[in-house]
Enzyme design. Structure first.
Site, PDB file in Angstrom:
ATOM      1  N   LYS A  52     -33.895 -91.742 -29.592  1.00 25.26           N
ATOM      2  CA  LYS A  52     -32.557 -91.194 -29.838  1.00 25.26           C
ATOM      3  C   LYS A  52     -31.617 -92.297 -30.347  1.00 25.26           C
ATOM      4  O   LYS A  52     -30.863 -92.091 -31.297  1.00 25.26           O
ATOM      5  CB  LYS A  52     -32.000 -90.557 -28.557  1.00 25.26           C
ATOM      6  CG  LYS A  52     -32.732 -89.275 -28.162  1.00 25.26           C
ATOM      7  CD  LYS A  52     -32.339 -88.751 -26.773  1.00 25.26           C
ATOM      8  CE  LYS A  52     -33.183 -87.534 -26.399  1.00 25.26           C
ATOM      9  NZ  LYS A  52     -32.896 -87.007 -25.046  1.00 25.26           N
ATOM     10  N   GLN A  96     -30.218 -88.879 -19.515  1.00 24.10           N
ATOM     11  CA  GLN A  96     -31.606 -88.452 -19.678  1.00 24.10           C
ATOM     12  C   GLN A  96     -32.154 -87.887 -18.361  1.00 24.10           C
ATOM     13  O   GLN A  96     -31.970 -88.474 -17.297  1.00 24.10           O
ATOM     14  CB  GLN A  96     -32.468 -89.631 -20.170  1.00 24.10           C
ATOM     15  CG  GLN A  96     -33.894 -89.270 -20.537  1.00 24.10           C
ATOM     16  CD  GLN A  96     -34.013 -88.367 -21.764  1.00 24.10           C
ATOM     17  OE1 GLN A  96     -33.112 -88.294 -22.592  1.00 24.10           O
ATOM     18  NE2 GLN A  96     -35.124 -87.674 -21.886  1.00 24.10           N
ATOM     19  N   ASP A 119     -25.642 -82.738 -25.005  1.00 20.86           N
ATOM     20  CA  ASP A 119     -26.886 -82.080 -24.596  1.00 20.86           C
ATOM     21  C   ASP A 119     -26.669 -80.584 -24.355  1.00 20.86           C
ATOM     22  O   ASP A 119     -27.628 -79.824 -24.246  1.00 20.86           O
ATOM     23  CB  ASP A 119     -27.395 -82.681 -23.275  1.00 20.86           C
ATOM     24  CG  ASP A 119     -28.559 -83.640 -23.477  1.00 20.86           C
ATOM     25  OD1 ASP A 119     -29.300 -83.477 -24.461  1.00 20.86           O
ATOM     26  OD2 ASP A 119     -28.718 -84.532 -22.626  1.00 20.86           O
TER      27      ASP A 119
HETATM   28  N1  GUN Z   1     -35.319 -84.575 -20.730  1.00 20.72           N
HETATM   29  C1  GUN Z   1     -36.145 -83.815 -21.469  1.00 20.72           C
HETATM   30  N2  GUN Z   1     -35.488 -83.301 -22.516  1.00 20.72           N
HETATM   31  C2  GUN Z   1     -34.222 -83.754 -22.447  1.00 20.72           C
HETATM   32  C3  GUN Z   1     -33.060 -83.562 -23.259  1.00 20.72           C
HETATM   33  O1  GUN Z   1     -33.059 -82.852 -24.272  1.00 20.72           O
HETATM   34  N3  GUN Z   1     -31.943 -84.215 -22.847  1.00 20.72           N
HETATM   35  C4  GUN Z   1     -31.908 -84.990 -21.736  1.00 20.72           C
HETATM   36  N4  GUN Z   1     -30.771 -85.570 -21.405  1.00 20.72           N
HETATM   37  N5  GUN Z   1     -32.962 -85.170 -20.958  1.00 20.72           N
HETATM   38  C5  GUN Z   1     -34.112 -84.550 -21.323  1.00 20.72           C
END
Ligand code: GUN
Length: 291
Positions: A52, A96, A119
């Protein structure tokens, strides 16, 4: 059979975003800035967050990676979140998941300023999504919708089975595909671990979204000819023949399902890269909203 190429599509989207960032910079406007918080040492999570941050650099965003040790207390994490909420330089940020067990995930997501919640996990934004109000859509379902739309996969009036009811994929996926929108207007069934006779449902499905986290769960005998398959799963399976000791498997047994499919996403290179592209899109929107 058409491969829904998430790698290529995400590259197209990233190029579109990079173009927008160039325009912003030329106009002397603020560059979008994404922050990512990761707590602990989970290898897969670290890989995702790293990807990311790297994607931010690629499109010209500013980015900040905040790595906290596993022992971080809930109070310490909440203090960090408060700091990010109050930091005007940060347009959007993510925490995350999963978090270590001693931290209450719901409490943490609730603490995120909904206007910075790129998110789309804050209850306010989940509600706005359900009500079809402007918001940040959760990146993985948003990426699937974008992929279906760009490949012009017919969804209107189709029978969709979503396997998995997680808050970050299955549930929002089922909401979005049932809505009156691009890649929507479908008749959606949500299947999960307590579903009886899953195969009966999947055999009738025009589109199957598999978001279960069980490697190679969906097999060729469970699908009809001409089905569209969206594989959201990604599991690391031990494989000593590989340099890093593992291979990535989706929730779909590709070899037996692909020959029957009209459209199918590969793993890797399907939904995964789309998730990152849509996170960037949300961050761009967060920056625009704040300007
Ligand atoms: N863990 C698995 N997928 C995601 C996501 O799209 N965002 C976040 N913050 N954590 C995740």
């Amino acid at each position: 059979m058409t491969i829904l190429d998430g790698k290529k599509t995400s590259a197209d989207i990233k190029a579109e975003i990079a173009e927008k960032v160039k325009e912003l910079k030329a106009q002397g406007k603020k560059t979008p800035h994404l922050a990512a918080v990761i707590v602990g040492n989970d290898g897969a999570s670290k890989t995702y967050v790293g990807a990311k941050v790297k994607a931010c650099e690629l499109v010209g965003f500013d980015s900040t990676l905040i790595e906290l040790p596993t022992e971080t207390t809930e109070a310490e994490l909440l203090a960090k979140i408060e700091e990010l909420n109050n930091n005007d330089a940060i347009d959007g940020y993510i925490v995350q998941l999963p978090l270590p067990k001693h931290i209450d995930e719901h409490k943490v997501l609730l603490a995120v300023d909904a206007t910075k919640d790129v998110d789309g996990f804050h209850p306010t934004n989940v509600g706005r999504m359900a009500l079809e109000l402007p918001t940040f859509l959760p990146a993985t379902p948003y990426g699937v919708m974008e992929l279906l739309e760009r490949y012009k996969v017919p969804t209107s009036g189709k029978n969709v089975v979503v396997i998995g009811r997680s808050h970050i994929v299955g549930r929002p996926m089922s909401i979005l595909m049932s809505q009156k929108r691009a890649a929507g207007d479908a008749t959606v069934t949500v299947a999960h671990s307590r579903t009886a006779n899953l195969k009966e449902l999947t055999l009738k499905a025009d589109i199957i979204v598999v978001a279960l986290g069980v490697a190679e769960f969906l097999t060729g005998d469970m699908v009809k000819e001409g089905v569209t398959i969206i594989d959201v799963g990604i599991t690391r399976l031990d494989d000593p023949s590989k340099k890093n000791g593992f291979r990535l498997a989706g929730d779909v047994h590709f070899e037996s399902v692909a020959p029957k499919a009209a459209f199918i996403t590969p793993v890797p290179g399907g939904v995964g890269p789309m998730t990152i592209a849509m996170l960037l899109k949300n961050t761009l929107l967060a920056g625009e909203n704040r300007a």
